[in-house]
Write a protein that holds these residues in place. Structure first.
Motif, mmCIF file in Angstrom:
data_model
loop_
_atom_site.group_PDB
_atom_site.id
_atom_site.type_symbol
_atom_site.label_atom_id
_atom_site.label_comp_id
_atom_site.label_asym_id
_atom_site.label_seq_id
_atom_site.Cartn_x
_atom_site.Cartn_y
_atom_site.Cartn_z
ATOM 1 N N VAL A 195 -71.054 82.433 94.879
ATOM 2 C CA VAL A 195 -72.157 83.211 95.464
ATOM 3 C C VAL A 195 -71.793 84.692 95.516
ATOM 4 O O VAL A 195 -72.594 85.563 95.156
ATOM 5 C CB VAL A 195 -72.485 82.687 96.887
ATOM 6 N N LEU A 196 -70.577 85.004 95.944
ATOM 7 C CA LEU A 196 -70.148 86.392 96.061
ATOM 8 C C LEU A 196 -70.029 87.058 94.692
ATOM 9 O O LEU A 196 -70.414 88.218 94.522
ATOM 10 C CB LEU A 196 -68.822 86.471 96.811
ATOM 11 N N ARG A 197 -69.498 86.341 93.713
ATOM 12 C CA ARG A 197 -69.408 86.902 92.362
ATOM 13 C C ARG A 197 -70.795 87.280 91.848
ATOM 14 O O ARG A 197 -70.995 88.367 91.282
ATOM 15 C CB ARG A 197 -68.763 85.888 91.419
ATOM 16 N N ARG A 198 -71.743 86.382 92.030
ATOM 17 C CA ARG A 198 -73.104 86.643 91.560
ATOM 18 C C ARG A 198 -73.723 87.806 92.329
ATOM 19 O O ARG A 198 -74.388 88.677 91.739
ATOM 20 C CB ARG A 198 -73.950 85.375 91.719
ATOM 21 N N ARG A 255 -64.881 77.540 96.926
ATOM 22 C CA ARG A 255 -65.327 77.801 95.557
ATOM 23 C C ARG A 255 -66.820 78.115 95.502
ATOM 24 O O ARG A 255 -67.250 79.002 94.755
ATOM 25 C CB ARG A 255 -65.009 76.597 94.659
ATOM 26 N N SER A 256 -67.595 77.387 96.268
ATOM 27 C CA SER A 256 -69.050 77.617 96.238
ATOM 28 C C SER A 256 -69.387 79.012 96.754
ATOM 29 O O SER A 256 -70.236 79.704 96.173
ATOM 30 C CB SER A 256 -69.766 76.558 97.073
ATOM 31 N N LEU A 257 -68.723 79.449 97.815
ATOM 32 C CA LEU A 257 -68.979 80.787 98.343
ATOM 33 C C LEU A 257 -68.460 81.845 97.380
ATOM 34 O O LEU A 257 -69.075 82.902 97.215
ATOM 35 C CB LEU A 257 -68.328 80.939 99.719
ATOM 36 N N LYS A 258 -67.334 81.572 96.727
ATOM 37 C CA LYS A 258 -66.804 82.530 95.751
ATOM 38 C C LYS A 258 -67.821 82.756 94.633
ATOM 39 O O LYS A 258 -68.044 83.893 94.192
ATOM 40 C CB LYS A 258 -65.489 82.018 95.183
ATOM 41 N N ILE A 270 -72.408 85.940 103.214
ATOM 42 C CA ILE A 270 -72.074 87.147 102.454
ATOM 43 C C ILE A 270 -71.687 88.266 103.414
ATOM 44 O O ILE A 270 -70.694 88.968 103.205
ATOM 45 C CB ILE A 270 -73.255 87.563 101.560
ATOM 46 N N ALA A 271 -72.463 88.430 104.484
ATOM 47 C CA ALA A 271 -72.149 89.470 105.473
ATOM 48 C C ALA A 271 -70.809 89.207 106.141
ATOM 49 O O ALA A 271 -70.018 90.135 106.366
ATOM 50 C CB ALA A 271 -73.261 89.544 106.519
ATOM 51 N N LEU A 272 -70.524 87.946 106.463
ATOM 52 C CA LEU A 272 -69.242 87.609 107.071
ATOM 53 C C LEU A 272 -68.093 87.885 106.104
ATOM 54 O O LEU A 272 -67.045 88.405 106.506
ATOM 55 C CB LEU A 272 -69.230 86.152 107.516
ATOM 56 N N PRO A 331 -60.118 87.455 96.958
ATOM 57 C CA PRO A 331 -59.710 87.029 95.612
ATOM 58 C C PRO A 331 -60.874 86.435 94.823
ATOM 59 O O PRO A 331 -60.856 85.266 94.436
ATOM 60 C CB PRO A 331 -58.625 85.987 95.898
ATOM 61 N N LEU A 332 -61.892 87.242 94.535
ATOM 62 C CA LEU A 332 -63.069 86.726 93.845
ATOM 63 C C LEU A 332 -62.760 86.297 92.416
ATOM 64 O O LEU A 332 -63.434 85.420 91.874
ATOM 65 C CB LEU A 332 -64.171 87.784 93.835
ATOM 66 N N ASP A 333 -61.756 86.906 91.807
ATOM 67 C CA ASP A 333 -61.421 86.584 90.416
ATOM 68 C C ASP A 333 -60.203 85.692 90.303
ATOM 69 O O ASP A 333 -59.710 85.451 89.200
ATOM 70 C CB ASP A 333 -61.164 87.879 89.634
ATOM 71 N N SER A 334 -59.724 85.207 91.453
ATOM 72 C CA SER A 334 -58.515 84.388 91.450
ATOM 73 C C SER A 334 -58.861 82.946 91.745
ATOM 74 O O SER A 334 -59.783 82.646 92.491
ATOM 75 C CB SER A 334 -57.529 84.902 92.505
ATOM 76 N N ASP A 335 -58.133 82.050 91.135
ATOM 77 C CA ASP A 335 -58.281 80.622 91.416
ATOM 78 C C ASP A 335 -57.095 80.089 92.197
ATOM 79 O O ASP A 335 -56.786 78.907 92.177
ATOM 80 C CB ASP A 335 -58.424 79.831 90.114
#
Length: 257
Positions: free
Chosen positions: A86-89, A81-84, A180-182, A246-250
Motif C-alpha cells: 500500500v505504501l509503495r503504491r 507485506r500488505s501495508l508495504k 498510511i498516516a501512522l 524499509p519499503l524496498d527491503s524484504d
C-alpha cells in the motif's frame, strides 16, 4: 475514591501520584482523578506525567493513568507485506501525499465524528476538541494527514512534547488511509529521534503493528527523559522521510507476513 481537582484550577494544584490510579480489579482501571480545567497548563502538566483526559458528554473531566501502558516503540513498528505494498503504491502515485498540520480542524472533527465499532458516541467531546485546537495553535498538538488528489481521506492527531509523541485518535474515510498516516508518523519519529509513541489503550490492531504494553515505572521513566529533550524544530513531511521505512527491503526483521 478518587481525588477531585478544584474546578477553578488551571494547573497550579498538582495531580495525585499516578500510583493512586484505580487498579485492574476496579470498574474504572486507570482512573486517577476528576475535575479541574482543560487549560494548556493543565494539559501539558498531565501529559508530562503520563496522564490524559478521557470522558463522555455529561461527565466531569476525568483524568487517567492506565497501566500497563500500550506503547509503539518506533523501532518495533511492524510493516506487514500488505501495508508495504500500500505504501509503495501511495508513494509512487501522483496526487498522493502526507501533510502535517495542514488541516487539523478537519482531522479532529473526523476523529470525533467517524462511527467506530462498539462505540456509541465519542469521547472527543466539544470541550476537548476546543482545548486541543488551542494547544495545536500553540504548537503542542499535531495532525498527520493522508491526502489523495487534494482530498483528505485519513489521518491522526496527537500531542508532541520534547521527543515524545502521544497518539490520540485516528480516522479513515478510505481503506488503509489511517495506516498510511501512522506509517508516516513512525517515519517522522524515527528521523527526529522520537523512540516511543504512546497509544494509551491496548487493542489488537495496535498490537498487530508492533505496539506492546509497558509497565508504569518504565513508561514514566521514559517520558521524564524524552519530554525534557528539545522538540523537533519543524513539523513538516518530506517525501524523503519514507526512507526511514524499509519499503524496498524484504528483510524479515522489518516486516511480518
Amino acid at each position: 475514591m478518587i481525588d477531585w481537582l478544584p474546578d477553578d484550577d488551571d494547573g497550579h494544584a498538582p495531580f495525585p501520584s499516578t500510583s493512586r490510579a484505580l487498579g485492574p480489579d476496579t470498574e474504572a482501571p486507570g482512573l486517577l482523578c476528576a475535575g479541574g480545567q482543560l487549560s494548556l497548563r493543565r494539559l501539558e502538566q498531565a501529559y508530562r506525567h503520563g496522564i490524559f483526559p478521557w470522558y463522555s458528554p455529561g461527565e466531569p473531566i476525568l483524568w487517567w493513568s492506565t497501566a500497563p501502558r500500550m506503547v509503539l516503540q518506533t523501532a518495533q513498528f511492524k510493516l506487514h507485506r500488505s501495508l508495504k505494498k500500500v505504501l509503495r503504491r501511495f508513494v509512487a502515485t501522483p496526487g498522493c501525499e502526507v501533510r502535517i498540520d495542514s488541516a487539523f480542524e478537519q482531522v479532529i472533527g473526523h476523529c470525533a465524528g467517524v462511527a467506530r465499532e462498539g462505540q456509541n458516541g465519542t469521547w472527543i467531546v466539544p470541550e476537548l476538541q476546543q482545548a486541543y485546537r488551542q494547544w495545536h495553535a500553540a504548537g503542542g498538538v499535531h495532525s498527520f494527514e493522508t491526502w489523495i488528489d487534494g482530498r483528505l481521506v485519513g489521518g491522526l492527531y496527537g500531542v508532541g512534547i520534547g521527543r515524545m509523541f502521544y497518539g490520540e485518535s485516528m480516522f479513515a474515510l478510505q481503506t488503509d488511509a489511517s495506516k498510511i498516516a501512522l506509517s508516516a508518523l513512525v517515519a517522522f519519529c524515527r528521523a527526529e529521534g522520537i523512540a516511543w509513541i504512546d497509544c494509551q489503550q491496548q487493542t489488537r490492531h495496535l498490537a498487530s503493528l508492533g505496539a506492546a504494553p509497558v509497565d508504569r515505572s518504565a513508561f514514566e521513566a521514559h517520558i521524564a527523559h524524552a519530554t525534557a529533550l528539545p522538540a523537533p524544530q519543524r513539523w513538516t513531511y518530506d517525501v524523503a522521510l519514507w526512507r526511514q521505512l524499509p519499503l524496498d527491503s524484504d528483510s524479515p526483521t522489518s516486516e511480518s507476513a
